[in-house]
Write a protein that holds these residues in place. Structure first.
Motif, short mmCIF file in Angstrom:
data_model
loop_
_atom_site.label_atom_id
_atom_site.label_comp_id
_atom_site.label_asym_id
_atom_site.label_seq_id
_atom_site.Cartn_x
_atom_site.Cartn_y
_atom_site.Cartn_z
N LYS A 98 0.84 -1.21 0.00
CA LYS A 98 0.00 0.00 0.00
C LYS A 98 0.87 1.26 0.00
O LYS A 98 0.68 2.16 -0.81
CB LYS A 98 -0.93 0.01 1.23
N THR A 99 1.83 1.30 0.93
CA THR A 99 2.67 2.50 1.03
C THR A 99 3.53 2.67 -0.22
O THR A 99 3.67 3.78 -0.74
CB THR A 99 3.55 2.45 2.30
N GLN A 154 3.55 5.97 -2.46
CA GLN A 154 4.80 6.71 -2.72
C GLN A 154 4.99 6.92 -4.21
O GLN A 154 5.27 8.04 -4.67
CB GLN A 154 6.01 5.92 -2.17
N THR A 210 6.14 9.12 3.46
CA THR A 210 6.18 8.01 4.41
C THR A 210 4.80 7.82 5.02
O THR A 210 4.00 8.77 5.08
CB THR A 210 7.17 8.28 5.57
N SER A 211 4.54 6.62 5.47
CA SER A 211 3.22 6.32 5.98
C SER A 211 2.95 7.09 7.28
O SER A 211 3.75 7.06 8.20
CB SER A 211 3.10 4.83 6.22
N THR A 259 1.62 6.65 10.05
CA THR A 259 1.07 5.66 10.98
C THR A 259 0.74 6.30 12.33
O THR A 259 -0.26 5.97 12.95
CB THR A 259 2.09 4.52 11.18
N HIS A 302 -2.65 11.94 2.51
CA HIS A 302 -2.28 10.54 2.72
C HIS A 302 -2.65 10.14 4.16
O HIS A 302 -2.06 10.66 5.10
CB HIS A 302 -0.76 10.40 2.48
N ASP A 322 -3.35 6.98 7.08
CA ASP A 322 -3.11 5.59 7.44
C ASP A 322 -3.91 5.32 8.71
O ASP A 322 -3.62 5.90 9.77
CB ASP A 322 -1.61 5.37 7.68
N GLU A 327 -4.72 4.42 3.55
CA GLU A 327 -4.29 3.05 3.85
C GLU A 327 -5.13 2.50 5.01
O GLU A 327 -5.51 3.24 5.90
CB GLU A 327 -2.81 3.02 4.24
#
Ligand code: ADP
Ligand code: MG
Length: 160
Positions: free
Chosen positions: A39-40, A44, A57-58, A60, A75, A77, A106
């Protein structure tokens, strides 16, 4: 709906590049798949195709990153998200309903009740027959992204 297969991270990046040629402002992608599905990596590659030059970057721990490309790219997550209130706190619903930019989420399937009416669902699965193999399935949810998914399917399968 259509599916396709990649054999390597480079092929997944190439797929994201194709998607980047067709995607337009106002599109939400909900990415589903196990840890390590890709996914990431897909996000990207897509962000870079859309003109983002910095690191992707994710998010998170902070839930959301914003990048500047040909338009704003949001983006998300949701992996560590615990409650819907956290989504409200960061303005998730304002970003995802009729977005002014491109939204990539995500672990979207963790909170199915929070997803917008229209989005492209992207499921990434490990191919059990091949260590680096991944199966990508794109589905239009709601009618708004139907045309985009059809165009993507054609581009991926026929090259135009
Ligand atoms: P996720 O965000 O879904 O947890 P990541 O994108 O962070 O996954 O990681 C995917 C990992 O799988 C990377 O280490 C990448 O190099 C590896 N990988 C191997 N084959 C592929 C492929 N075909 N597509 C995407 N990633 C792949
Ligand atoms: Mg990830």
């Amino acid at each position: 709906m259509f599916s396709c297969h990649t054999d390597s991270p480079a092929e997944t990046a190439a797929l994201a590049e194709l998607v980047g040629k067709k995607v337009h402002e106002g599109t939400v992608f909900c990415l589903e798949g196990d840890l390590g599905a890709g996914k990431t990596l897909f996000v990207q590659s897509l962000a870079h195709t859309l003109g983002v030059t910095g690191e992707v970057t994710s998010p998170t721990f902070n839930l959301m990153n914003v990048y500047e490309g040909i338009c704003p790219i949001f983006h998300f997550d949701l992996y560590r998200l615990e409650s819907v209130e956290e989504l409200e706190d960061i303005g998730f619903f304002e970003y995802t309903e009729d977005p002014e930019g491109i939204v990539l989420i995500e672990w979207a399937d963790k909170f199915p009740e929070c997803l917008p009416e229209n989005y492209v669902r992207l499921c990434i699965e490990h191919d059990p027959a091949e260590e680096n193999g991944r199966i990508f399935t794109f589905t239009s949810i709601g009618s708004k992204q139907q045309k985009l998914v059809e165009e993507l399917g054609r581009l991926v399968h026929t090259g135009n």
